[in-house]
Design a protein around this motif. Structure first.
Motif, PDB file in Angstrom:
ATOM      1  N   ILE A   1       0.692  -1.164   0.161  1.00 33.26           N
ATOM      2  CA  ILE A   1      -0.022  -0.113   0.128  1.00 33.26           C
ATOM      3  C   ILE A   1       0.881   1.128  -0.085  1.00 33.26           C
ATOM      4  CG2 ILE A   1      -0.276   0.314   2.587  1.00 33.26           C
ATOM      5  CD1 ILE A   1      -3.129   0.749   1.961  1.00 33.26           C
ATOM      6  N   ASP A   2       0.304   2.319  -0.606  1.00 34.61           N
ATOM      7  CA  ASP A   2       1.067   3.729  -0.669  1.00 34.61           C
ATOM      8  C   ASP A   2       0.449   4.590   0.636  1.00 34.61           C
ATOM      9  OD1 ASP A   2       2.277   5.937  -1.323  1.00 34.61           O
ATOM     10  OD2 ASP A   2       1.279   6.175  -3.260  1.00 34.61           O
ATOM     11  N   LEU A   3       1.060   4.778   1.519  1.00 33.55           N
ATOM     12  CA  LEU A   3       0.527   5.351   2.590  1.00 33.55           C
ATOM     13  C   LEU A   3       0.675   6.771   2.255  1.00 33.55           C
ATOM     14  CD1 LEU A   3       2.093   3.712   5.764  1.00 33.55           C
ATOM     15  CD2 LEU A   3      -0.117   3.759   5.047  1.00 33.55           C
ATOM     16  N   THR A   4       1.448   7.431   1.380  1.00 34.05           N
ATOM     17  CA  THR A   4       1.041   8.638   0.797  1.00 34.05           C
ATOM     18  C   THR A   4      -0.294   8.922   0.257  1.00 34.05           C
ATOM     19  OG1 THR A   4       2.112   8.532  -1.272  1.00 34.05           O
ATOM     20  CG2 THR A   4       3.412   9.118   0.695  1.00 34.05           C
ATOM     21  N   PHE A   5      -0.634   7.794  -0.426  1.00 31.33           N
ATOM     22  CA  PHE A   5      -2.350   7.993  -1.045  1.00 31.33           C
ATOM     23  C   PHE A   5      -3.239   7.385  -0.064  1.00 31.33           C
ATOM     24  CE2 PHE A   5      -5.316   5.689  -3.535  1.00 31.33           C
ATOM     25  CZ  PHE A   5      -5.908   6.700  -4.312  1.00 31.33           C
ATOM     26  N   PHE A   6      -2.976   6.672   0.640  1.00 33.91           N
ATOM     27  CA  PHE A   6      -3.971   5.760   1.519  1.00 33.91           C
ATOM     28  C   PHE A   6      -3.633   5.659   2.987  1.00 33.91           C
ATOM     29  CE2 PHE A   6      -6.576   2.516   3.337  1.00 33.91           C
ATOM     30  CZ  PHE A   6      -7.637   2.348   2.570  1.00 33.91           C
ATOM     31  N   ASP A   7      -3.938   6.531   4.070  1.00 36.42           N
ATOM     32  CA  ASP A   7      -3.551   6.357   5.289  1.00 36.42           C
ATOM     33  C   ASP A   7      -4.783   6.903   6.306  1.00 36.42           C
ATOM     34  OD1 ASP A   7      -2.369   6.185   7.627  1.00 36.42           O
ATOM     35  OD2 ASP A   7      -0.595   7.619   7.356  1.00 36.42           O
ATOM     36  N   PRO A   8      -5.380   5.858   6.620  1.00 36.72           N
ATOM     37  CA  PRO A   8      -6.542   6.332   7.400  1.00 36.72           C
ATOM     38  C   PRO A   8      -6.134   6.793   8.954  1.00 36.72           C
ATOM     39  CG  PRO A   8      -6.710   3.893   6.645  1.00 36.72           C
ATOM     40  CD  PRO A   8      -5.346   4.451   6.217  1.00 36.72           C
ATOM     41  N   THR A   9      -5.010   6.819   9.593  1.00 36.77           N
ATOM     42  CA  THR A   9      -4.607   7.253  10.585  1.00 36.77           C
ATOM     43  C   THR A   9      -4.507   8.839  10.811  1.00 36.77           C
ATOM     44  OG1 THR A   9      -2.386   7.129  10.106  1.00 36.77           O
ATOM     45  CG2 THR A   9      -3.324   5.444  11.265  1.00 36.77           C
ATOM     46  N   ARG A  10      -4.613   9.451   9.385  1.00 27.70           N
ATOM     47  CA  ARG A  10      -4.841  10.924   9.146  1.00 27.70           C
ATOM     48  C   ARG A  10      -6.104  11.463   9.271  1.00 27.70           C
ATOM     49  NH1 ARG A  10      -1.198  11.474   3.431  1.00 27.70           N
ATOM     50  NH2 ARG A  10       0.622  10.652   4.252  1.00 27.70           N
ATOM     51  N   TYR A  11      -7.014  10.588   9.595  1.00 22.87           N
ATOM     52  CA  TYR A  11      -8.395  11.095   9.903  1.00 22.87           C
ATOM     53  C   TYR A  11      -9.255  10.414  10.975  1.00 22.87           C
ATOM     54  CZ  TYR A  11      -7.863  12.533   5.022  1.00 22.87           C
ATOM     55  OH  TYR A  11      -7.436  13.227   3.789  1.00 22.87           O
TER      56      TYR A  11
END
Length: 251
Positions: free
Chosen positions: A43-53
């Protein structure tokens, strides 16, 4: 998996054959393809990171689920010969069992709308359909995933599902929430029972129900599994890490 003579010959001649799950790698090696390397989707955490929300973004739209214990499935429905092979029906059947024992647990599913009809047929009552978002990394979806107490990864013995390390699994790992998964070969290549996931025997709705009820009661175990899964993702399955592995393979 279906491999014809042309596929087999091409793989035998290739410098490298990339397998996106450990189970697929072992399958190919067993049929005589020796030059197989494992490079998962990750997974690309720069594109998909639920911990930012935070979950409040989701709760603003679905306030009636705030005081519920939230069991979440977010993914697709996949039909082969009129049979749904991602195993979502089993989750609905498991939840029918849970409803006889707990009224404070809700099942939230974000999937094609046909799942609403499936839930009615099974007779599940405490079910909430969550509308799908246009993009997989929409802030509302990421907030939804973060709101989960348990994320459920269903499976089946259909080969392309059974052997897969699915993108949904890596998305779940990114949330830092507890994952309950049916024990496919693909899942076992990444998750460890009691450490980074809670694994149950495949095709047993009763086992799914028992596992959910066990995790509902054990907040410490849920947090432990969620933290470990996120840490494992960061260590081995982000695109930054996989880029380095790919460079090593090709040099």
């Amino acid at each position: 998996m279906y491999i014809n003579a042309v596929d087999y010959k091409a793989m035998k001649k290739a410098d490298y054959v990339i397998a996106w799950s450990k189970a697929i790698r072992e399958f190919l090696r067993k049929i005589g393809v020796k030059n197989v390397v494992y490079l998962p989707l990750g997974i690309d955490l720069t594109f998909f990171d639920p911990t930012r929300y935070e979950p409040y973004l989701f709760f603003n739209k679905y306030p009636h689920v705030i005081d519920k214990f939230r069991v979440v499935y977010s993914g697709g429905l996949w039909y082969v010969n009129n049979r749904e092979v991602l195993g979502v029906l089993k989750l609905l059947k498991a939840f029918k069992i849970i409803e006889t024992k707990r009224r404070d647990v809700a099942l939230l599913i974000q999937a094609p709308s046909k799942v609403v009809e499936m839930a009615k047929e099974v007779g599940v009552k405490n079910f909430i359909y969550v509308e799908r978002t246009t993009n997989s990394n929409d802030p509302l979806r990421l907030s939804f995933l973060r709101s989960a107490d348990i994320l459920v990864l269903t499976g089946s013995k259909y080969p392309s599902v059974y052997l897969a390390e699915r993108t949904t699994m890596f998305q779940y790992m990114a949330t830092g929430r507890a994952i309950l998964a049916e024990m496919t070969l693909g899942v076992r290549g990444v998750l460890r029972h009691g450490e980074t996931g809670y694994l149950v025997e495949i095709d047993k709705p009763e086992s799914i129900a028992d596992a959910i009820l066990e995790l509902v009661k054990d907040d410490g175990l849920r947090k432990y599994i969620g933290r470990n899964a996120r840490f494992q993702l960061e260590q081995y399955y982000t695109w930054d890490k996989l880029y380095e592995r790919a460079k090593f393979i090709l040099t």
